[in-house]
Structure formats: C-alpha cells, structure tokens
Enzyme design. Structure first.
Site, short mmCIF file in Angstrom:
data_model
loop_
_atom_site.label_atom_id
_atom_site.label_comp_id
_atom_site.label_asym_id
_atom_site.label_seq_id
_atom_site.Cartn_x
_atom_site.Cartn_y
_atom_site.Cartn_z
N CYS A 149 -5.91 12.76 1.37
CA CYS A 149 -6.65 12.90 0.12
C CYS A 149 -8.16 13.01 0.39
O CYS A 149 -8.61 14.05 0.86
CB CYS A 149 -6.32 11.74 -0.82
SG CYS A 149 -6.79 12.06 -2.54
N HIS A 193 -0.57 12.23 -0.74
CA HIS A 193 -0.48 10.89 -0.16
C HIS A 193 0.90 10.71 0.48
O HIS A 193 1.81 10.12 -0.13
CB HIS A 193 -0.69 9.82 -1.24
CG HIS A 193 -2.11 9.66 -1.67
ND1 HIS A 193 -2.96 8.73 -1.12
CD2 HIS A 193 -2.84 10.32 -2.59
CE1 HIS A 193 -4.15 8.81 -1.69
NE2 HIS A 193 -4.10 9.78 -2.60
N GLU A 221 1.93 8.69 2.62
CA GLU A 221 2.30 7.30 2.90
C GLU A 221 3.26 6.73 1.86
O GLU A 221 4.07 5.84 2.17
CB GLU A 221 1.05 6.41 2.99
CG GLU A 221 0.30 6.15 1.69
CD GLU A 221 -0.77 7.17 1.37
OE1 GLU A 221 -1.70 6.86 0.61
OE2 GLU A 221 -0.66 8.33 1.87
#
Length: 534
Positions: A381, A507, A509
């Site tokens: 990001c 993102h 993750e």
C-alpha cells in the site's frame, strides 16, 4: 437452527478472548461444522477505520470492504473463512442506526431507550449474521471486560437472546485471569470468582470458564473455581501461556473443550481433522536459524499495529523452515544518512501501509536503501507509493516526486487522487476498500509468485499511482507487474534487475494463513533467505 456461543472476558483486558474464541472456532470447524465469527465492540466509534493503530492495533479489512477489529484477523487465520461486514459492529454503529431511524420518525414519536431498542438492534445483528452466513454455529465475542459500563447493553442483549431461544442453542464462555502471586507461590482464584459473580449479577451464568494464566492450573484449582462459580470441574479449562498462539487450539482440544461444547448444544462430536494445524506446528518446531526482516513503519511502539504483517511473515518463515526475526524500525527516525547503520544487517525490508506524512520520508529512505543495495523489498500500500516516489526521484529524474496526499502543490505528484475522488471530504469510508481484481503481467516476479493471471487483493487507500507519470516511470525501468483489468489502475510494481523488489497497492497480509502463506510473503521471505546465504 443456528447455535450461538458468546465469549466474554473478566478481571482484565487483553486476556486473549479473541484467540480463545478463534481456537474454539477452529476446533468446531475441524469437526465438520460450518462456523462463522463476530466481534461486538463497546466503543462509540462507528468502526475502527479512523482510529489510530496506537489506540486499537491494526484495522483489519474484510473481502467486502469492512474496516474491522484486529480480532477478525485472528478469526480468519484460525477458521480459514473469509468474514464480512456482519462480523464486526460497535456500539457506535448501533446508536447511529437507532438515531437515524429516530430522525426519520420510525418510532412514531415514542421514547427510544437502551431496553428494548438498543438490545433489539444488537439481537437483530446476531440473527442477521446467522441468516446471511448459513453457519451451523456463530461465535460472538463481546469486547471489553465484565464490569465495564460500556459493555452492559451487549451482555443484556445476549442474556435476552439466550432466554428467547431453545435451551442448548445458546452458550456462554467466560475467559478470566488466574494470577500467580509470587510471594505466596500459588495461583489465586478470587479474581475469577468475583468476575463470575459480576457476570451472574447481570443474569448470565457461564457454561464454561477458560482460565488464562502464566502458571499451571491444577485440578484442585479447577475444582475450587467450579465450586464457587457453579460449573462442573471439567468445564473449567486451563489456557496457560503458550509459545505460539497456534498451540492454543490443541491445548483446548486435549481438554475436550470442543466435544463438551457440542454435547451441551446437542450436536454430534464428529471426528476432528486437525492435520493442517498439526502439520504447521510440526513444521514450526523443525525451523532452524533466523532470517532478519525490517518492518519500517510509524506505529512501531505497538506491534499489534502490524499484526497481520508479522503473522504473514511468520507463516512464510515456517514454510521455508526459518524463524523470521521481525525488527520494527521507526520510519520517523530513518534517513539516507543512517539507513546503512539501521538496515545494513537486514536480510529483507518491508514497508507496510499507513496514512499521513509522518515517517513517509523514512519509508522512501528504506526503499532507496533496498534498491541500491539489492536487498529484497516488499512494499504494501503506502510501501508501494514510497517505492514509486523513490524511483521517480532517484532514477526517473522527477525531482521532489511525492504524493498529493502530502503536498498538493508539488510539481511531480506521482501519487495522486483519481479524478472521481477529488471532491471527497469525509475521511471515513471514502477509500478503495475491500477486494479488487488485479491482472498479473506475465514473466514478472509477481507472476512467478502467484502462478495465476488474475488475483484478488484487499485494499484500503484513496491515492493511486498517477497515470500521467506512468510512461516516465516505465521508460526509466520500473515494471508495472499488476494492473486493474481495465488497465486504469496500477496494482503492483517491481524492479526487473533487482534480486526481489515487489510492491503491491493491496494488502496481501490479510489473506495469509498458517498452513497457506501468501505468495508474495512466501517469495519475499524466500528471497531474504537466499540473500542471507549470499
């Protein structure tokens, strides 16, 4: 009929209610039941989207674009299910709904009260998630600590909900602290007794008590708690500190927790398949050696601010048989002049997402050091935006390149709002949020990682790579390795001559799982291990 389980906490906050709830969810799913989870937060913010991570840790984003509590990340990682906006609501959102209805005249001039209006609205959320998910079992964690005034409406709503349902359809699990008093050389049950007494004074009798402690909970201690709290001794579970949160489900399973819960709800305890979790734990036990990864951010004093990033790194480390040693680096203190001292011993550099100008120049310095010294880099990001600004300044010759988020008057705003966003003023809920498709360009590191031509990642941002500078950046050597399907938005970039330098506007993750690390994290950590070997 959907079964409901409420998880409450007592004595102190940060006991691990979320891990306990997620562990039970994992066990129940392992026994063949469709499980979904929900977090009810007692604060008055509508959602955590505009809250500082210093206040509440990271903001977790669901597939459908809800900005939720970090416990949703635990839930998703443990039960391996994508949750939705129905999985998290706050007291603020409840009041916002009610006040909007009152202003419209929905209550026909009647008095709007906590009971029945607030509690009925909470119960409607409980029914709604059951209907929309089609789950056999809904596990709902009530935030806060028993005795807090803020959580009283949620406890009351849950009490009413149990009363309105068939016996056995609704259970309560109370997570409490059993502290060890060093001077007395023993654990003490009195805080638990008082916490359960407080809960019972609100009309709720827990069906199970989970005792958190850093010392062993003996059978005699469990029997004492059972006697004073009106449960059976086997319904008092020990949850002692473990080296890994992923060991908690196994500990509870060995105590028969999930089987007892199913029995109490009148459900068959099918054989549990815990192979994925056991394989992950076995692989984690076999890990040898460390790989050092720097995470350069601005919320580094609170590791929970980067919880999903840290978990994703650890998942990837286990997949490669290495312990990932995460070094949280304050981007506000990082610069080109001290980058070598701070990052010189790192095997990989990761710049995560964030908002605001503070620490942005430090993130650019991190990207600069990684690029010039051929150190594996993963940008997420704002980490992508920092990498693009750094490349624009130092390779493409775009002097002072920056983001319009920080300087709208800058000549070279290589990061800017899209035209349709320019008139947006409300910071809450105005971003590109949730899952978006990305077309992965062939023959790139991103393509090698994903192995797919079209992928989906979750987003949480307003600013994009400015298409007016796209030709200048690519002509200088930046590779755009991911685009929106209409090729209008830059989703991923990388450096072709670098050992591994990839950045994503999304993102990744949020989609990593213990037994299935995210491809970008997996290959990033793999590159860091290879860099270490060289």
């Amino acid at each position: 009929m959907t079964k409901h389980i409420f998880v409450t906490g007592g004595v102190v906050s940060s006991l691990g209610k979320g891990i306990t709830a997620a562990s039970l969810g994992h066990l129940l799913k392992a026994r063949g039941y469709k499980v979904t989870m929900q977090k009810m937060d007692p604060y008055l913010n509508v959602d955590p989207g505009t809250m500082s991570p210093f206040q509440h840790g990271e903001v977790f984003v669901t597939e459908d674009g809800h900005e939720g509590d970090l416990d949703l990340g635990h839930y998703e990682r443990f039960i391996d299910e994508n949750l939705s906006r129905e999985s998290n609501f706050t007291q603020g959102s409840i009041y916002q709904t009610l006040i909007s209805r009152e202003r419209r005249g929905d209550f026909l001039g009647g008095t709007v009260q906590v009971i029945p209006h607030v509690t009925e609205t909470i119960k409607e959320r409980l029914r709604r998630i059951a209907e929309q998910s089609g789950a056999d079992i809904v596990i709902s964690e009530i935030g806060g600590t028993i005795g807090d005034i803020e959580s009283l409406p949620f406890i009351e709503a849950a009490r009413q909900f149990k009363k309105e349902n068939t016996p056995g359809d609704v259970l309560f699990i109370h997570v409490t602290l059993v502290p060890y008093i060093a001077a007395a050389h023993e654990v003490k049950t009195k805080p638990t007794q008082h916490s359960v007494k407080e809960l019972r004074s609100l009309g709720v009798q827990p069906d199970f008590i989970v005792c958190r402690s850093d010392h062993e909970i003996s059978d005699s201690v469990r029997e004492k708690i059972a006697l004073f709290c009106d449960v059976n001794p086997e319904e008092v579970l020990a949850c002692v500190d473990a080296p890994s949160i992923y060991e908690v489900p196994i500990s509870l399973y060995e105590q028969g927790f999930d089987a007892m819960v199913l029995n109490r709800m009148g459900l068959s305890p099918h054989r549990a398949d815990l192979s994925d979790l056991r394989n992950f734990l076995d692989a984690a036990q076999r890990c040898s050696g460390e790989v050092d990864i720097a995470v350069v951010g601005k919320y580094v004093s609170l590791p929970d601010a980067y919880l999903s990033v840290i978990e994703a790194l650890r998942h990837a480390g286990v997949a490669h048989g290495k312990h990932v040693n995460v070094h949280l680096v304050d981007g506000e203190t990082l610069s080109d002049s001290n980058a070598a001292d701070t990052l010189g011993q790192m095997d990989g550099i990761l710049v995560p997402g964030g908002f605001g100008q503070r620490a942005f120049e430090g993130k650019i310095a991190a990207a600069h050091y990684a690029r010039e010294n051929n150190i594996p880099y993963l940008g997420i990001c704002l980490g992508l935006q920092a990498a693009v600004c750094e490349f624009a300044r130092n390779v493409a010759g775009l002097e002072g390149a920056t983001s319009a988020e920080f300087d709208e008057e800058a000549t070279n705003c290589v990061i800017d709002l899209m035209p349709e966003q320019e008139d947006v003023e409300d910071k809450g809920g105005t971003m590109r949020l949730g899952s978006y498709p990305c077309k992965v360009m062939p023959s790139t590191k991103a393509a090698a990682a994903y192995g797919e031509a079209l992928v989906y990642e979750r987003h949480r941002h307003r600013y994009e790579v400015n298409n007016a500078f796209r030709d200048a950046l690519t002509s200088a050597g930046l590779v755009i390795s991911g685009l929106s399907p209409d090729e209008r938005l830059v989703e991923m970039v990388e450096l072709p001559e670098h050992v591994w330098f990839v950045a994503s506007q999304g993102h990744p993750e949020f989609k990593s799982r213990p037994h299935r690390p995210h491809p970008l994290f997996r290959d990033f950590v793999g590159a860091a291990i290879a860099h270490q070997a060289n």
